[in-house]
Design a protein around this motif. Structure first.
Motif, short mmCIF file in Angstrom:
data_model
loop_
_atom_site.label_atom_id
_atom_site.label_comp_id
_atom_site.label_asym_id
_atom_site.label_seq_id
_atom_site.Cartn_x
_atom_site.Cartn_y
_atom_site.Cartn_z
N GLN A 55 3.82 1.29 -1.17
CA GLN A 55 4.46 1.42 -2.75
C GLN A 55 3.34 2.66 -3.51
OE1 GLN A 55 5.96 -0.97 -2.15
NE2 GLN A 55 8.02 -0.99 -2.62
N VAL A 56 2.06 2.21 -3.41
CA VAL A 56 0.89 2.57 -4.53
C VAL A 56 0.82 4.19 -3.90
CG1 VAL A 56 -1.85 3.19 -4.28
CG2 VAL A 56 -0.47 0.47 -4.24
N VAL A 57 0.92 4.37 -3.06
CA VAL A 57 1.25 6.03 -1.80
C VAL A 57 2.69 6.89 -2.70
CG1 VAL A 57 0.86 7.33 -0.04
CG2 VAL A 57 -0.47 5.52 -0.23
N LEU A 78 1.18 8.61 3.86
CA LEU A 78 0.81 10.25 2.87
C LEU A 78 1.09 11.49 4.39
CD1 LEU A 78 -0.87 10.74 0.54
CD2 LEU A 78 -3.42 10.69 1.37
N VAL A 137 4.34 5.80 -4.75
CA VAL A 137 4.28 5.73 -6.74
C VAL A 137 3.13 7.06 -7.19
CG1 VAL A 137 3.99 4.32 -8.64
CG2 VAL A 137 5.44 3.58 -7.02
N SER A 138 1.87 7.04 -6.53
CA SER A 138 1.18 7.68 -7.19
C SER A 138 1.25 9.09 -6.76
CB SER A 138 -0.44 7.36 -6.57
OG SER A 138 -0.79 6.91 -5.40
N LEU A 139 2.41 9.14 -5.95
CA LEU A 139 2.75 10.65 -5.42
C LEU A 139 3.58 10.90 -6.68
CD1 LEU A 139 2.23 11.38 -1.37
CD2 LEU A 139 1.34 12.73 -3.80
N ARG A 150 0.86 -0.96 0.06
CA ARG A 150 0.03 -0.08 -0.03
C ARG A 150 0.51 1.35 0.35
NH1 ARG A 150 -2.49 -2.56 2.92
NH2 ARG A 150 -4.06 -3.50 2.00
N ALA A 172 4.01 10.09 -9.50
CA ALA A 172 3.50 10.23 -10.95
C ALA A 172 3.22 11.57 -11.18
CB ALA A 172 2.96 8.80 -10.93
N LEU A 173 1.97 11.64 -9.54
CA LEU A 173 1.78 13.03 -9.83
C LEU A 173 2.35 14.43 -10.11
CD1 LEU A 173 -1.38 14.30 -9.04
CD2 LEU A 173 -1.01 14.85 -7.12
N CYS A 174 3.01 13.99 -9.50
CA CYS A 174 4.24 15.82 -9.62
C CYS A 174 4.98 15.89 -11.33
CB CYS A 174 5.12 14.94 -8.30
SG CYS A 174 4.75 15.59 -6.83
N GLY A 178 3.97 14.69 -13.67
CA GLY A 178 2.57 13.74 -14.98
C GLY A 178 2.24 15.48 -14.83
#
Lengths: 242, 371, 221
Positions: free
Chosen positions: A4-6, C59, A8-10, A2, A12-14, A16
């Protein structure tokens, strides 16, 4: 998983956002920074962080360890107390105070970053050695280890992970604080942000802010990995409470 | 082996932790330093390996003034075990145990062999522990590793600072038994610090009872119990010293060797005759090869024809090396007035009665007084 | 240095106004952060929510590493998109709430989690309901740690509020920002020194408060 998901998505967002803005033709009334411009500023940013961090380590670790040694213990309270108090001084204040002392440019930014970066390293290095259970040291002495052997075989391996935490915290903080270097004409990604502020264009602010954020998150992650790798296996079982 | 000559420790600030303590520990003996907390027992022990420096007086090890020996060298030749907390958390069991051998520059092969021998000795020789970390072991296992580490380079002297302190009573008793068994094999000169009088009586060949920095009495456990030097010793030993004395005696000294027995396939009539002749109202029942099976009681003899019908099966037994207070507590927890004494194969070696324990009590009390 | 002092002497109302603005936004942001962070922290300590807790805390941990200027940019972009004021007080206070939230949330979680299970057991044994257990046992024992989180949050908020001057929020950062833009050394020093003093004093004050709110039985020494 979980986590890693947080993570990687953060990231990726930055990234992107950065790519999105940089590939735009026009942002409001102005052109976005080009890829070359981005690279130049990112490079300068990293340069600020790394140089400041290396100097901060070179000062913080030896000083933090030194004040745990018998004979220097009297210095611990003013130095460590000063370091903790220093952390309550806003980074912008440190940057600001550097200007009249050193002037504008790369150097005042660097000095401010070193001061700001050394504090967590100093505190953790001190705590790392100081918090080692005295019974362990005594057992080592009782078995006939010399001073040097105790430092090398016991204190250093036990303290290293905690020192490393200080280095990680300090590095991540510096990536953020380095954006303030632009205020004193120190360069880096903060300069892009400032341009965005001046023209009142959030997307340009993001063009500088998003890669800085990606940089901070990535470095935090990498250093945490190094930290875990440096932690002796026997200590990993313990839960961490910050 | 270890001789303390008017040893005194004054800490900076003037606190006198130990005042003119003199005693001698013979080779191969366990000397227990006993006393309430703050009595100076740990300080006394730590002056032997110079973890604490001596203010006045001398400590001789094999006749040599210990301050004349290089401190690190001295400590490498004296095993040192403290509560489990002293294990190095970042080292495996193997690395912990071979600490001193490494310091002394043993070869890898020598060290490997030594670690194996020591783990075997402390009952952890199955190989599953050798690469574990202290945090992966139970409390009892950590204490064992602590002892093994202290024995690392086979030092002639062992200092133990409450080595079984932070542990539950059952495990502690087992570790004490195991250590005594090991000690019979390795015959080290041991200085053992504890505040627990039971542990002291059980472990010590000699006990040095300390109070407020002074050595009050240095004596055998029996003398400490039965010939207390003053009111402090008497109070520290406690009003139940007679009972505590039972810890000093093993079953073999007072048991009835080769008691009368009866077999399961004999008749109740045969049992009755034998019991009448011996003047007892309980008799041991044995099977093939004198294996202990249970008891037959006088009151039950009418209830059946054969011994197998009236026998009361039992598995409560003790060995010749059981101390009397443990034997007594087993007897109190069963309804029987007697206890069967067997060897490792459950083969009958003797029988212990309440009367025998009473006799033991009065004899040891006299023994202490007449010495 | 002398110029800076002269500025302060000549413009006391301005300095007071900036300081009050700074403290006001800190107060608002931290109050809201407590209102949001403490219940959320308690909520994720429930059994069966370990995975949520882990994700939320991670987070939070990562978000704290993001440079504040980047967060400001992000907020300005979103606020502009939904038609709210994208400079000044609004983005500043939102960003500050987000940051202040994190140490409070983390410390609440850690504090409640580290309450000795034996005490919870004792409370249950005396017939306390879940609610009573929370308000009479868990929370009182957690106060010192939550307070430590609040202290971190407040000190951090003061620091970040300084940076918020860049996006048009007032406060003492305004002095620094104007000073930099107008090359006015006196303003830079007046702002820098006063915000440094503000940070230090607040931290000292809060460490007193922290000691004061710690239940008597928990104090060391």
């Amino acid at each position: 998983m979980r986590r890693q998901v947080v993570l990687v998505s953060l990231i990726a967002l930055c990234i992107g956002l950065t790519v999105w803005v940089t590939s735009m033709d026009r942002v409001g009334i102005m052109f976005p920074f080009t890829w070359e411009g981005m690279a130049k500023h990112a490079q300068r940013h990293l340069q600020l962080v790394f140089v400041a961090e290396i100097i901060a380590i070179a000062i913080g670790v030896p000083l933090g360890v030194l004040v745990t040694r018998p004979g220097f213990k009297k210095l611990a309270i003013p130095i460590i107390g000063g370091a903790s108090a220093g952390q309550s001084v806003p980074s912008m204040a440190i940057v600001a105070i550097m200007v009249p002392l050193i002037g504008l440019g790369f150097r005042p930014a660097m000095v401010a970053l070193i001061i700001w970066g050394v504090l967590p390293i100093l505190r953790n290095s001190y705590a790392a050695i100081n918090d080692i259970n005295p019974a362990i040291i005594e057992a080592a002495r009782g078995m006939g280890m010399t001073r040097g052997q105790i430092v090398r075989k016991i204190e250093l391996p036990l303290a290293l992970p905690v020192i490393m935490t200080g280095i990680r915290v300090s590095t991540v903080v510096l990536v953020g604080s380095a954006t303030l270097a632009a205020l004193v004409a120190g360069g880096g990604l903060g300069e892009i942000i400032l341009v965005g502020v001046f023209v009142g264009e959030p997307l340009i602010i993001l063009q500088g802010g998003a890669p800085a954020a990606a940089m901070a998150i990535t470095m935090g992650f990498i250093l945490e990995r190094i930290e875990r790798w440096m932690t002796p296996r026997g200590l990993r079982v313990k839960a961490e409470i910050s | 082996m270890i001789k303390l000559d008017r040893v005194t420790k004054v800490y900076p600030g003037g606190t006198e932790a130990v005042r003119e303590a003199s005693f001698e520990v013979e080779k191969g003996e366990i000397c227990v330093l006993l006393g309430p907390s703050g009595c100076g027992k740990t300080t006394t022990m730590k002056m032997i390996n110079l973890l604490i420096h001596i203010t006045a007086g001398k400590i001789y090890i094999d006749g040599v003034d210990n301050t004349k020996i290089d401190e690190d060298e001295l400590r490498r030749n004296i095993g040192y075990a403290i509560q489990d907390i002293g294990l190095f958390p970042h080292m495996t069991v193997r690395q912990n145990i071979e600490t001193v051998p490494v310091l002394k520059g043993w070869t890898k092969a020598e060290r490997a062999k030594r670690v194996e021998t020591l783990l075997e000795l402390v009952g952890m020789g199955s190989g599953e522990f050798i690469d574990k970390y202290p945090s992966e072991l139970s409390g009892g296992q950590r204490q064992r590793v602590g002892v093994a580490r202290a024995l690392g380079a086979d030092p002639p002297i062992l200092l133990m600072d409450e080595p079984f302190g932070a542990i539950d009573p059952i495990t502690r008793a087992r570790l004490q038994d195991e250590f005594l068994k090991i000690q019979r094999e390795i015959k080290k000169t041991v200085v053992f610090v504890t505040h627990d009088i039971h542990e002291a009586i059980k472990m010590g060949d000699k006990i040095a009872l300390m109070n407020e920095g002074e050595l009050v009495q240095y004596d055998t456990p029996a003398n400490l119990l039965y010939r207390p030097k003053n009111g402090f010793v008497e109070k520290f030993v406690g009003a139940d010293r007679a009972l505590k004395g039972l810890q000093l005696i093993r079953v073999k000294e007072f048991m009835w060797g080769f008691p009368p027995t009866v077999k399961t396939d004999e008749t109740a009539q045969a049992a009755r005759q034998r019991m009448k002749r011996e003047g007892i109202n309980q008799m041991v029942v044995v099977g093939e090869g004198r294996k202990f099976l249970g008891w037959v009681e006088w009151a039950d003899l009418e209830k059946g024809k054969m011994v197998s019908e009236i026998m009361k099966p039992s598995s409560d037994v003790a060995t010749v090396d059981t101390v009397l207070n443990e034997a007594l507590s087993i007897m109190l927890s069963t309804r029987l007035n007697n206890l069967a004494i067997v060897n490792e194969d459950n083969r009958l070696e003797g029988m212990l009665s309440f009367d025998a324990i009473r006799k033991a009590l009065s004899e040891t009390a006299q023994r202490g007084e007449s010495e | 240095m002398i110029e800076a002092w002269q500025f302060v002497i000549r413009n006391p109302e301005q300095m007071v106004e900036w300081t009050l603005e700074h403290l006001w936004v800190t107060f608002i942001a931290c109050s809201i952060a407590v209102i949001l962070g403490v219940p959320l922290g308690i909520y994720i300590t429930d059994k069966g929510k370990e995975q949520i807790a882990d994700a939320v805390l991670y987070l939070a941990e990562i978000t704290m590493t993001i440079p504040s200027l980047a967060i400001f940019g992000f907020l300005m972009f979103i606020l502009a998109a939904i038609g709210l004021p994208s400079i000044g007080f609004t983005p500043a206070v939102i960003a500050l709430i987000i940051y202040a939230q994190l140490p409070i949330l983390r410390n609440t979680y850690v504090a409640i989690r580290q309450v000795d299970p034996a005490m919870i057991e004792a409370g249950k044994g005396m017939g306390m309901s879940e609610r009573q257990l929370l308000f009479r046992v868990k929370l009182p024992l957690s106060v010192p740690v939550i307070m430590a989180g609040l202290r971190t949050a407040i000190v951090m908020t003061i620091a970040i509020a300084t940076i918020a001057a860049v996006i048009g929020f007032g406060g003492l950062g305004q002095a620094i920002w104007w000073g930099i833009r107008g090359a006015r050394m006196d303003l830079i020093i007046a702002g820098g020194v006063s915000v440094a003093i503000l940070g230090l004093l607040t931290d000292i004050f809060l460490s007193r408060v922290q000691r004061w709110v710690t239940p008597k039985g928990l104090k060391e020494m």
